[in-house]
Scaffold this motif. Sequence first.
Motif, short mmCIF file in Angstrom:
data_model
loop_
_atom_site.label_atom_id
_atom_site.label_comp_id
_atom_site.label_asym_id
_atom_site.label_seq_id
_atom_site.Cartn_x
_atom_site.Cartn_y
_atom_site.Cartn_z
N UNK A 345 0.79 -1.22 0.00
CA UNK A 345 0.00 0.00 0.00
C UNK A 345 0.82 1.27 0.00
N UNK A 346 2.13 1.15 -0.14
CA UNK A 346 3.03 2.31 -0.13
C UNK A 346 3.66 2.44 -1.51
N UNK A 347 3.72 3.67 -2.03
CA UNK A 347 4.28 3.90 -3.37
C UNK A 347 5.65 4.53 -3.27
N UNK A 348 6.62 3.95 -3.96
CA UNK A 348 7.98 4.49 -4.02
C UNK A 348 8.16 5.15 -5.38
N UNK A 349 8.54 6.44 -5.36
CA UNK A 349 8.68 7.21 -6.59
C UNK A 349 10.07 7.82 -6.66
N UNK A 350 10.47 8.17 -7.88
CA UNK A 350 11.70 8.93 -8.09
C UNK A 350 11.38 10.41 -8.24
N UNK A 351 12.32 11.25 -7.83
CA UNK A 351 12.14 12.70 -7.98
C UNK A 351 12.03 13.07 -9.46
N UNK A 352 12.82 12.38 -10.31
CA UNK A 352 12.77 12.60 -11.76
C UNK A 352 13.02 11.26 -12.45
N UNK A 353 12.25 10.98 -13.50
CA UNK A 353 12.39 9.71 -14.20
C UNK A 353 13.49 9.80 -15.25
#
Length: 593
Positions: A345-353
Amino acid sequence: MTLRTPLRPLARVLEARAKGENPDVIQRENLRLRHEAQRDKLRQRAEGRLVLIALVFLVAFGSVGLRMAALATTEAEEPSVIATSAAIHTTRADITDRRGRVLATNFATNALYAHPHEIVDPRAAAEGLAEIFPEMDAEDLHARFTSERRFLWLRRYLSPEQEQMVHDLGEPGLLFGPREMRLYPNGPIASHILGGAGFGQEAVNAAEVIGIAGIEAMFDEELRDPARDAPLALSIDLTVQAAVEEVLAGGMMLMNARGAAAVLMDVQTGEIVAMASLPDFDPNARPRPLLEGDPADSPLFNRAVQGVYELGSVFKAFTIAQALELGLVSVDDMIDTRGPLRMAGFSIRDFRSYGPSQSVHDVFIHSSNIGTARIAQVIGGERQRVFLEQLGLLEAAPVEIVEATNARPLVPDRWGELSTMTISYGHGVSTSLVQLAGAYATMVNGGTRIAPTLLRQDGPQRGERLISEETSRAMRALMRAVVTEGTASFGEVEGYAVGGKTGTADLPRPTGGYYEDRNLTTFASAFPMHDPRYVLMTMLQEPVETSGPEPRRTAGWTAVPVAAEIIRRSAPLLGLRPEIEPLAMDALSSTSR
């Protein structure tokens, strides 16, 4: 037994009567002789007693005379009151930097006290003291001077100018007691390291100086030891410390930060050459601790040691280094960086792709959270935890100030897969900046563990090997590439081949979750990367760079330029001459891709 002569001997009486003489004459003569004998006996007894008394007086006055002669030939000293309690030790050893420059010493001064019953003019004395000491209230002093008390402490120590002004009041009830106070000749410089001192046991003519924080408290017994004849030598360099604090203060102001900290450390010996925390204080006038609110708002709070924070992407160096050491990846391996990466239920994202896949090299220099989390999944939580423990990131820092003993890292109760992934990029574990310095020293010094220390060392530490020379060499190349190609381009300092890793971490809310507009930025750097000598950890709390059209809060815009200026100023002071970077380092960076 003595027989007394009869007054009327019969023979003589008969003889006198025969001759017609008066027998009473015989009686009177014998009585006279008896009285004279008694008189002579009493006189001899009295004379003996007089001689005895004279001898006693002669001995007594002779003893007094000898004692007076002995006192007259000895050196004069002030009388003191002998107490039944333990003696007050007033000596305290100096503290110096690595070059012998004084950081803390003793200063002879006087305390001010009063005998109210001896004060001639209480009103004039109170007004005079209030004029000399603005913190004193004239009305309060007058009330105390006119009370029934017979003794009052007024001030623990005086400057020579203040002492003269009190003396000029001419008030016999204001008295001075000798004191030896702790003096910090450099003011706020290294204030969080030194900590400060205060008075312990006190008497009118003496006071005990005791350490209350920092190095002063940690080595209190040693500094108070009367047998100690040498100062306590620290690892810090006073000129470098001053330069670091000056640049850090300027960076904190330019970046509109709430607080800042920096640690500069030798990667071989573990010696902390400079450690700063802002805002700071003057240990000569140490402020009182905060009784309410956030303790971190106090200038006494040491952000470099007491502050434990989620430090963000600077933790990616440990994830990459462990994966390389275990042979799980190489710098050329491609990692899936498609996002967001969802877990529990937790999303890990990058600051910029930077695309659906990146090499390990690019994951590091572009600071990909997704790529690092996928590498951490391969490592596993148990191995990750053991490695971070070996680096000293999960235990209190061993640095020699009392504040470090209570600054324990914060770790998750359950180290599951999600924690493993978030910890890989610096969220979920809170550690201190000085612990980070020790871990990064291990990354770049060839792979042996280093324990930070504030005491001057005779040679390099021989710590446990945690990563191989090859892995350490690869990490140095990656850290250098972060500056030449990645997120820390403002960290380049000509002639010093700076390398490092940026970290931007959102600050946690007290009620859960994270702030979107409040963060902590860190730049974990080392120099020169082809032959690392020092690591520099630079941290800004809630910075905002406002020179552009939009506010910028990432480490590359805030912590990195501040760290670069610290290196530019301090490297020459450390004896490092600018040099051309060897080709081998550039070649290694190229081949690693």
